[in-house]
Design a protein around this motif. Structure first.
Motif, short mmCIF file in Angstrom:
data_model
loop_
_atom_site.label_atom_id
_atom_site.label_comp_id
_atom_site.label_asym_id
_atom_site.label_seq_id
_atom_site.Cartn_x
_atom_site.Cartn_y
_atom_site.Cartn_z
N TYR A 1 -3.39 -1.54 -8.83
CA TYR A 1 -3.81 -1.41 -7.44
C TYR A 1 -4.22 -2.76 -6.87
O TYR A 1 -5.03 -3.48 -7.46
CB TYR A 1 -4.99 -0.43 -7.37
CG TYR A 1 -5.29 0.10 -6.00
CD1 TYR A 1 -4.55 1.16 -5.48
CD2 TYR A 1 -6.33 -0.42 -5.24
CE1 TYR A 1 -4.84 1.68 -4.22
CE2 TYR A 1 -6.62 0.09 -3.99
CZ TYR A 1 -5.87 1.14 -3.48
OH TYR A 1 -6.16 1.64 -2.24
N GLN B 1 0.33 5.81 -13.00
CA GLN B 1 -0.74 4.82 -13.12
C GLN B 1 -0.93 4.29 -14.54
O GLN B 1 -1.04 3.10 -14.75
CB GLN B 1 -2.07 5.40 -12.61
CG GLN B 1 -2.12 5.57 -11.10
CD GLN B 1 -1.68 6.96 -10.65
OE1 GLN B 1 -0.95 7.64 -11.35
NE2 GLN B 1 -2.13 7.37 -9.47
N GLU C 1 -7.48 12.84 -10.63
CA GLU C 1 -6.95 12.60 -9.28
C GLU C 1 -6.33 11.21 -9.14
O GLU C 1 -5.49 10.99 -8.27
CB GLU C 1 -8.05 12.77 -8.23
CG GLU C 1 -8.59 14.18 -8.07
CD GLU C 1 -7.59 15.17 -7.49
OE1 GLU C 1 -6.54 14.73 -6.97
OE2 GLU C 1 -7.86 16.38 -7.56
N ARG C 2 -6.72 10.29 -9.99
CA ARG C 2 -6.17 8.95 -9.94
C ARG C 2 -5.17 8.69 -11.06
O ARG C 2 -4.83 7.53 -11.35
CB ARG C 2 -7.29 7.91 -9.97
CG ARG C 2 -8.23 8.04 -8.78
CD ARG C 2 -9.35 7.02 -8.79
NE ARG C 2 -8.90 5.69 -8.42
CZ ARG C 2 -8.75 5.27 -7.16
NH1 ARG C 2 -8.99 6.10 -6.16
NH2 ARG C 2 -8.38 4.05 -6.90
N TYR D 1 1.74 7.99 -8.20
CA TYR D 1 1.54 7.28 -6.94
C TYR D 1 2.88 7.16 -6.23
O TYR D 1 3.90 6.88 -6.86
CB TYR D 1 0.96 5.90 -7.24
CG TYR D 1 0.40 5.16 -6.05
CD1 TYR D 1 -0.87 5.44 -5.55
CD2 TYR D 1 1.14 4.15 -5.42
CE1 TYR D 1 -1.39 4.76 -4.47
CE2 TYR D 1 0.63 3.45 -4.34
CZ TYR D 1 -0.64 3.76 -3.86
OH TYR D 1 -1.16 3.08 -2.79
N TRP E 1 -1.39 9.02 -2.95
CA TRP E 1 -1.72 9.51 -4.28
C TRP E 1 -1.28 10.97 -4.42
O TRP E 1 -1.45 11.76 -3.50
CB TRP E 1 -3.24 9.45 -4.51
CG TRP E 1 -3.82 8.08 -4.41
CD1 TRP E 1 -4.12 7.40 -3.27
CD2 TRP E 1 -4.19 7.22 -5.49
NE1 TRP E 1 -4.66 6.17 -3.57
CE2 TRP E 1 -4.71 6.04 -4.92
CE3 TRP E 1 -4.12 7.34 -6.88
CZ2 TRP E 1 -5.17 4.98 -5.70
CZ3 TRP E 1 -4.59 6.29 -7.65
CH2 TRP E 1 -5.10 5.13 -7.07
N ASP F 1 -6.01 8.21 0.77
CA ASP F 1 -7.19 8.12 -0.07
C ASP F 1 -7.94 6.82 0.24
O ASP F 1 -7.41 5.73 0.02
CB ASP F 1 -6.75 8.15 -1.54
CG ASP F 1 -7.89 8.22 -2.54
OD1 ASP F 1 -8.90 7.53 -2.33
OD2 ASP F 1 -7.76 8.95 -3.54
#
Length: 297
Positions: free
Chosen positions: A132, A226, A235-236, A240, A245, A256
């Motif tokens: 990121y 990720q 959730e992360r 992506y 997301w 987000d």
């Protein structure tokens, strides 16, 4: 949602079902005309502008960043790695760029953030992994302005916002004269909801296909993972797309932003859920949405 040392403010909530407002709430300090700080939810607006620019034939996913930059924005020596950095890898957070000086760019202390970040080099080869970096999106904003002659918000006003009735917003501008792209957008809760509805309808508005369906599917789909594999409860960690997301529930995607700025697109419910707030536990807020609000729709 409040931790031992932290905050758990819900500033606004809007739920759309079948294109209609099902529920709407504002904290006493906020209201329908209040422009919420989007933080990184701004990124999904910038990627939307890239989608329109591609649709207009102004660039492609394979277009190279260096081809859009002025000489004074580039390092003295352009490495083969930098020369190969393309729009696709910027969109999916796979540039490999080492530096991400958000504070210095946002404050204007960096007079040439593009050159500064590019001179910082790479920590890995573009396209090989996810990392990121908000300057990926800043560079997408630069590209939009270079190919259209307009700031991202001006281009979106022409291509989309006028059609959606979005007018109440501001976007911070860097010392170089470009909108921040990855942050810095302030917009109403309704504006966020309309953008979510636009993606829920896969680029259609009032029966007209404004942005092609293929782009919307790609933006909300999985373009990179990720941590190398899907983490279905995280959730992360669910994948992506293009500055969006993937959600853990319902197969949808979301805008987000830090501290609880979310636009949750829920195709299985034909619904959009928008939250704005100031919480130190934003993903607890999403868990509450899934267990209470989403479940009740």
């Amino acid at each position: 949602l409040r931790g031992v040392h932290g905050t758990g403010e819900l500033n606004s909530l809007m739920v759309l079902k079948d294109g209609e407002v099902l529920a709407e709430y504002y904290d006493n300090c906020y209201g329908p005309d209040f422009r919420n700080i989007c933080w990184s939810a701004s990124k999904s607006f910038t990627s939307t502008a890239i989608g329109f620019a591609i649709q207009d034939g102004l660039l492609t996913l394979d277009s190279k960043l260096v081809d859009f930059l002025d000489e004074d924005m580039l390092p003295e020596t352009i490495s083969d790695t930098l020369a190969g950095l393309n729009v696709y890898d910027l969109l999916r957070m796979a540039s490999g760029l080492r530096l991400d000086p958000i504070g210095d760019t946002g404050s204007g202390r960096l007079k040439n953030p593009t050159r500064t970040v590019l001179e910082g080099g790479f920590k890995f080869a573009p396209g090989t992994q996810y990392a990121y970096n908000s300057h990926n999106t800043y560079f997408l904003s630069v590209i939009v302005t270079k190919v259209t002659g307009k700031l991202v918000s001006e281009y979106l006003q022409e291509k989309l916002f006028d059609k959606l009735g979005i007018r109440n917003y501001v976007w911070e501008v860097s010392a170089e004269g470009y909108e921040m792209g990855g942050w810095g957008l302030y917009i109403t809760t309704e504006g966020l909801a309309k953008m979510g509805q636009f993606y829920l309808q896969k680029g259609k508005w009032n029966g007209k296909q404004l942005l092609n369906e293929e782009w919307c599917d790609q933006a909300m789909g999985i373009q990179i993972i990720q941590k190398g594999e899907i983490e279905p409860e995280n959730e992360r960690g669910c994948g992506y797309g293009y500055q969006m997301w993937k959600n853990t529930v319902g197969g949808g995607a979301r805008f987000d932003g830090a501290h609880g700025q979310f636009v949750l697109i829920c195709p299985d419910k034909n619904a959009v859920i928008v939250l704005t707030g100031n919480t130190t536990k934003p993903y607890d807020a999403i868990k509450y949405v899934w267990s209470e609000i989403y479940a009740a729709i």
